[in-house]
Design a protein around this motif. Structure first.
Motif, PDB file in Angstrom:
ATOM      1  N   TYR A 174       0.844  -1.380  -0.008  1.00 11.75           N
ATOM      2  CA  TYR A 174      -0.021   0.026  -0.200  1.00 11.75           C
ATOM      3  C   TYR A 174       0.803   1.218  -0.073  1.00 11.75           C
ATOM      4  CZ  TYR A 174      -3.541   3.391   1.536  1.00 11.75           C
ATOM      5  OH  TYR A 174      -4.235   4.539   1.708  1.00 11.75           O
ATOM      6  N   ILE A 175       1.931   1.074   0.906  1.00 11.83           N
ATOM      7  CA  ILE A 175       2.643   2.378   0.823  1.00 11.83           C
ATOM      8  C   ILE A 175       3.588   2.688  -0.272  1.00 11.83           C
ATOM      9  CG2 ILE A 175       4.858   3.190   2.170  1.00 11.83           C
ATOM     10  CD1 ILE A 175       3.978   2.289   4.702  1.00 11.83           C
ATOM     11  N   ARG A 201       1.134   4.161  -3.071  1.00 14.75           N
ATOM     12  CA  ARG A 201       0.893   5.618  -2.781  1.00 14.75           C
ATOM     13  C   ARG A 201       2.265   6.462  -3.199  1.00 14.75           C
ATOM     14  NH1 ARG A 201      -3.205   6.186  -4.325  1.00 14.75           N
ATOM     15  NH2 ARG A 201      -3.193   8.183  -3.618  1.00 14.75           N
ATOM     16  N   ASN A 242      -8.985   7.531  14.485  1.00 11.45           N
ATOM     17  CA  ASN A 242      -8.891   8.693  13.357  1.00 11.45           C
ATOM     18  C   ASN A 242      -8.210   8.126  12.282  1.00 11.45           C
ATOM     19  OD1 ASN A 242      -8.947  10.516  15.643  1.00 11.45           O
ATOM     20  ND2 ASN A 242      -6.755  10.897  15.969  1.00 11.45           N
ATOM     21  N   ALA A 243      -7.624   6.922  11.975  1.00 13.40           N
ATOM     22  CA  ALA A 243      -6.897   6.028  10.902  1.00 13.40           C
ATOM     23  C   ALA A 243      -8.313   5.796  10.041  1.00 13.40           C
ATOM     24  CB  ALA A 243      -6.147   4.973  10.944  1.00 13.40           C
ATOM     25  N   ALA A 264     -10.096   8.989   8.766  1.00  7.60           N
ATOM     26  CA  ALA A 264      -9.258   9.462   7.499  1.00  7.60           C
ATOM     27  C   ALA A 264      -9.529   8.684   6.173  1.00  7.60           C
ATOM     28  CB  ALA A 264      -7.881   9.685   7.818  1.00  7.60           C
ATOM     29  N   MET A 265      -9.499   7.309   6.497  1.00  7.20           N
ATOM     30  CA  MET A 265      -9.780   6.288   5.160  1.00  7.20           C
ATOM     31  C   MET A 265     -11.208   6.395   4.544  1.00  7.20           C
ATOM     32  SD  MET A 265      -6.849   4.851   4.906  1.00  7.20           S
ATOM     33  CE  MET A 265      -6.019   6.701   5.242  1.00  7.20           C
ATOM     34  N   LEU A 302     -11.236   9.037   2.072  1.00 14.17           N
ATOM     35  CA  LEU A 302     -10.424   8.656   1.095  1.00 14.17           C
ATOM     36  C   LEU A 302     -11.335   7.847  -0.135  1.00 14.17           C
ATOM     37  CD1 LEU A 302      -6.916   7.250   1.822  1.00 14.17           C
ATOM     38  CD2 LEU A 302      -7.503   9.592   1.057  1.00 14.17           C
ATOM     39  N   THR A 341      -1.719   7.206   4.205  1.00  9.45           N
ATOM     40  CA  THR A 341      -1.260   5.747   4.795  1.00  9.45           C
ATOM     41  C   THR A 341      -1.206   5.942   6.099  1.00  9.45           C
ATOM     42  OG1 THR A 341       1.154   6.669   4.724  1.00  9.45           O
ATOM     43  CG2 THR A 341       0.490   5.696   2.767  1.00  9.45           C
ATOM     44  N   ARG A 342      -1.394   6.926   6.966  1.00  7.17           N
ATOM     45  CA  ARG A 342      -1.531   7.352   8.443  1.00  7.17           C
ATOM     46  C   ARG A 342      -0.001   6.650   8.698  1.00  7.17           C
ATOM     47  NH1 ARG A 342      -4.772  10.566   9.379  1.00  7.17           N
ATOM     48  NH2 ARG A 342      -5.070  10.269  11.479  1.00  7.17           N
TER      49      ARG A 342
END
Lengths: 347, 347
Positions: A37-38, A41, A323-324, A327-328, A331, B53-54
């Motif tokens: 995933y990282i 991105r 929080n994660a 935020a997702m 997206l 990506t947090r």
């Protein structure tokens, strides 16, 4: 890595418009969902950057040589990539994401590149700076949890510059650590020591990061501050890797870091690394006659006092994951948590 | 850099949501509009990456140490950041953006990290590889402009690996350059030489980039190819910086680079650096009896021939600027060209 065992889509005739999806596709064989995933991105953002700027070959090469010089100036006591991250605001952003603070807890700030592992364990009351030109300053602090209960046995790493604005590790011929100590909070959550009044100082600006700041017409100063790093099992764990002489070997630390800033410093609102928070600003106090006799220092001398509030590991984890996922959701992509960090939900 | 002369907005209490705009604001003092624009986009993308990506503190540190090791393995004959850019598809993307090709001209590809400045000038017909285990190969090419006119006096830099897949600079104990030459096209735009049949080879994978490829389950092979770099005034100028022992000193080159790939190579559709294009694929030919006597080689031997078509500087510039402004329109932001590259139009 037997290439015949790797199943890749046919990659040929890649263009400005289709190269990003194809690079993501070949990287999608990565078995670690988080790295996958990282990387996905990173590829998207690096390619978008080139497309949005119409990056020229000359600029690309200038950028790669800049990054090379950042890497090459790093030593066991200088981490120029952390400095680069600091002046781009990335370090503070990552701290804010990874260490969310509930209301009334002490906020985090940047670690900076000058923490070392040489500090000696000292008892409460120790003199931690031996700079004769520094202005003496008594520091008396306590540590509580978010319920207001004193926390004892916290290991505290403390470091500041000398009166000239340099950390000990910045002197080539130094004999040993100075302006550093490791202490522990007592049964009332209290720790105290004798130091010097912090002064503003420039971050190292003789390398590539300093040159970049000059090109951006930015100054390189940090406001006067003192660093604190806290460590106790059950409290928000900040895992950081501290590099050794051999870049490959890494030491894992469990710690929580804070800094206190002096209010009214000329750089209070223009910290080169964006670390200042209102809740971390302190007014330099004056030692009372009662304190003078209790702590064995001069009456009328300078005083720093602060009440730290630490967050438990559980509180921090719950808040970070909440929080994660929020935020997702923004997206617009279906995500799940994997080891507490978001990855695409492909099930 | 007198900090009191710098006018900065007050920066304090920066959060996940407002830090990006504030970092852009302090960087906006940069007097160079192009650097300002590129930095603005870098800050946006790096921050977005962390937010999407947090990014954890541990991952951030792993990333910084990875970049440090990429910088530290670089030498005057190894550029690991170019290699990193290559395997992420960035190098090919930048080439496509900066060197757009009109139809029927020869497409560009990645330069790779193995060009050197040691090649000796040779006359047409020279033997450029002295590897006794290589399979001899006659190479006969010509160069035309987009109107079909032969281009004479083009300086051509040629390099390939030996039969084991290594460039000369990869051997520690080498005595001098091999599998390299600098030649010039004759009055008919022709250049020819004796080389060896290219073989597939792995990119250097003993460093951090190789480790990354392993983690991504990607192979590290490039299909068989031969590099060509063209230089003549009036033709599309690729300015590249080639690093010297001192990373700060840089030499500017004006050049155009191409590569030819052998069709049917096992890595034809999975080049680790994404360089293959259908128009650059060639079938290995056979030397005819006529060619054998004309060029003084064995009949039935291997043959590479290709017709290169170079783009003029003017054609390339017009196309690059047209493509740039079209791409900027899609961004929905008012932009103008500055030294041929887009910057925000703030007038």
């Amino acid at each position: 890595m037997d290439p015949s065992q790797v199943d890749v889509p046919p990659l040929k005739d890649l263009t400005i418009d289709n190269i990003t999806d194809n690079v993501k596709l070949i990287n999608s064989q990565c078995p670690n969902p988080r790295l996958k995933y990282i990387l996905e991105r990173i590829v998207q953002h690096v390619h978008d950057l080139a497309r949005e700027t119409r990056l020229s070959h000359e600029e690309w090469m200038t950028g790669l040589l800049f990054l090379t010089s950042v890497g090459q100036i790093c030593t066991d006591v200088r981490q120029e990539f952390i400095l680069l991250s600091d002046i781009l605001g990335l370090s503070l952003l990552v701290d804010s994401i990874d260490h969310p603070k509930p209301p009334h807890s002490t906020e985090g700030t940047v670690l900076g590149p000058f923490h070392s592992h040489e500090a000696e364990a000292q008892a409460n009351g120790a003199l931690i700076s031996h700079d004769p030109e520094g202005e003496p300053c008594l520091v008396v602090c306590d540590i509580k949890d978010t319920a207001g209960k004193p926390v004892d046995g916290v290991k505290i790493d403390i470091w500041e510059t000398d009166s000239k604005g340099f950390y000990d590790v910045q002197y080539a011929g130094r004999e040993g650590p100075d302006q550093r100590a490791v202490m522990h909070s007592d049964g009332d959550g209290v720790f105290w020591f004798k130091a010097i009044v912090p002064v503003p100082y420039p971050i190292p600006h003789d390398g590539p990061v300093g040159k970049l700041l000059t090109q951006l017409k930015r100054h390189c100063y940090r406001p006067s501050h003192m660093h604190f790093m806290f460590e106790k099992q059950g409290y928000d764990n900040l895992i950081t890797y501290v590099q050794q002489k051999d870049m490959a070997s890494r030491q894992v630390l469990t710690l929580l870091r804070r800094a206190l800033y002096l209010r009214g410093d000329p750089y209070e609102t223009s910290d080169a690394v964006f670390g200042v928070k209102e809740s971390l600003l302190i007014d330099l106090g004056t030692v009372s006659s009662e304190q003078a006799s209790k702590y064995g220092v001069k009456e009328g001398g300078k005083l720093i006092s602060y009440n730290f509030v630490l967050v438990s590991e559980d509180e921090s984890k719950r808040l970070r994951e909440k929080n994660a996922m929020e935020a997702m959701k923004k997206l617009g992509r279906s995500m799940k948590l994997w080891n507490g960090l978001p990855v695409p939900d492909v099930d």
